[in-house]
Structure formats: C-alpha cells, structure tokens
Design a protein around this motif. Structure first.
Motif, PDB file in Angstrom:
ATOM      1  N   UNK A 202       0.870  -1.145   0.030  1.00  0.00           N
ATOM      2  CA  UNK A 202       0.104  -0.187  -0.086  1.00  0.00           C
ATOM      3  C   UNK A 202       1.015   1.300  -0.053  1.00  0.00           C
ATOM      4  N   UNK A 203       1.982   1.175   0.555  1.00  0.00           N
ATOM      5  CA  UNK A 203       3.013   2.311   0.644  1.00  0.00           C
ATOM      6  C   UNK A 203       3.323   2.728  -1.075  1.00  0.00           C
ATOM      7  N   UNK A 204       3.329   1.824  -1.887  1.00  0.00           N
ATOM      8  CA  UNK A 204       3.557   2.144  -3.262  1.00  0.00           C
ATOM      9  C   UNK A 204       2.423   3.145  -3.950  1.00  0.00           C
ATOM     10  N   UNK A 205       1.171   2.438  -3.401  1.00  0.00           N
ATOM     11  CA  UNK A 205      -0.145   3.113  -3.871  1.00  0.00           C
ATOM     12  C   UNK A 205      -0.030   4.490  -3.337  1.00  0.00           C
ATOM     13  N   UNK A 206       0.073   4.554  -2.100  1.00  0.00           N
ATOM     14  CA  UNK A 206       0.418   6.084  -1.532  1.00  0.00           C
ATOM     15  C   UNK A 206       1.100   6.968  -2.291  1.00  0.00           C
TER      16      UNK A 206
END
Length: 256
Positions: A202-206
C-alpha cells in the motif's frame, strides 16, 4: 565487475563507488538500509547497463559496505548528499539521471530526485519505503528514539539485529514525504511484492497518489516478497529500467 573507486568529500567522508561510462542517462542504484552495492539487483542493473552502452553508478553509503565510517552516523540527509556529490563529480556526456531505489533507497531516491530537478529523467522504486521511520516503528520505540536510545529489531536477513539510531530516526521524521504532494514530474515506475512483510505494498499506492507526475505506474507482484531478488523479479526490474533509458528496439526482452 568494475573495480571500486573512492570519492573524498570535503567533510572527510570517503564514498566507495563503481562506474561504467556510456551514452544516455546515467542509471544510479540506491541500496536499502544496511545494504551495499554488491547485491544481486544492483549487479544485474550494472551489467545490463554496461552491455547496453549506458552509464551506470553503484555506490555504498558512508558507513556501509566499502565506504568507511560509522553506520550510526548515517542519515537520509547525509546519504542523499552523497548521491548528489557522486553525480556531480563524475563526467557524464548526458546530464540526465535515472534513480533506482530499493526499500530505504526508494526514500533516498525521492529526496535526491527532488534535488536534481530537471536533471531527473526517471525513478524506479523496488519496494520503496518512504516515511518508514513513521509508519514502520511502534509508538513505544519512537519514544525511546526520541529519548536518544537506539532500538534493535529482529533481522530476517542475518544473525545480527537491525539497529535504528536516534539520529537516523529524527532525520527521517524531518524528511517525511507522504503527507503531501511530491513535486516530481519525471516518469516513475514502482515495483512491489504483495507478500512483502517489511514494507506494505500500500505504500507504493500511496506514493503513486502523492507524486505530481502524470506518468506513474505501479506493478504488483502477487507472490513477491520484500527483496524481489528471484530471477523473474530481476528480469522485471531490468525491463522496467530499460523502458526508461533505452530505445524500444534495444530493450531487454521478456523471458521465454
């Protein structure tokens, strides 16, 4: 592998690096926390660049690998300074730069990319971990770090525990990026394993949401772990880097 050279900085730091010259944007590989330029992903990128006639730079942060110094003095700010010093010191026909950052190197990649401005030709993040001093550390441990204590966590990749020093943590908290827009307009490619137990994908999506660039692509590898160092993962990485720096006819082919 090209032999190691050393760059002396004005404050006494000495940075170990390997550089292969070529034509086109220089590819700079940024290792993760407590990692160095001898990793399999760094070596694969370097060899791909050399075979393709592209300039490529590998290096060790001060206090890591072949670069002398005390690891406990390392911070994101210091290590970003070292990236920029190396890029500025090497003679490059094309001044454009593509940064490839692994894990913590993905945070350094963003900080260096912001500093490079128009020289930045692209970013490739591998399980990029911006702001991990915030989301990756428990509140109790943050309190200890704020009091000047070093914390130690289990290390799944080696026998010694992983330290986080108070100086590194404080500097990380001063360089948080996910709280607002990130003023980078170059193409960005983010690779992340969905079985990553260290950095949630999810960090890459953020990060994709926060980047100002309209050309951002996130590739999720369903069975991929944090390292993404299997042969197929590395081939994906090489194709991704090639798409940013090579003409289509010369790009790395997919595995049959």
């Amino acid at each position: 592998m090209t032999s190691t050279s050393f760059l002396d900085l004005s404050d006494g730091r000495t940075i170990a690096y390997r550089f292969t010259p070529g034509t086109g944007p220089v590819i700079v590989f940024l290792p993760g926390y407590m990692s160095d330029m001898n990793g399999s992903k760094a070596a694969a990128v370097f060899e791909m660049a050399r075979a393709s006639g592209l300039p490529c730079l590998l290096f060790d942060y001060s206090g890591c690998g072949e670069s002398p110094g005390y690891f406990g003095e390392g911070t994101l700010t210091r290590w970003t300074q070292e990236v920029l010093a190396l890029v500025g010191a090497l003679e490059m026909p094309d001044e454009k730069v593509v940064l490839v950052g692994s894990s913590m190197g993905g945070w350094v990649m963003l900080l260096a990319g912001l500093a490079l401005g128009d020289r930045l030709a692209g970013l490739v993040g591998i399980a990029a971990a911006p702001d991990f001093t915030d989301w990756g550390i428990a509140q109790m441990d943050k309190a200890m770090l704020a009091d000047g204590e070093t914390i130690f966590e289990d290390n799944p990749y080696g026998p010694e525990p992983t330290p986080t020093h108070p100086g590194f943590w404080a500097d990380g908290q001063a360089n948080l990026l996910l709280e607002g827009p990130i003023a980078i307009d170059a193409p960005v490619r983010l690779l992340h394993g969905q079985r990553d137990e260290d950095v949630p994908f999810d960090i890459s999506l953020q990060l994709a949401e926060r980047l100002r660039s309209a050309d951002v692509q996130v590739t999720l590898i369903k069975d991929g772990d944090h390292r993404l160092s299997r042969d197929g993962d590395i081939q994906l990485l090489l194709r991704t880097v090639a798409q940013l720096v090579l003409p289509r006819a010369a790009q790395v082919p997919s595995e049959s």
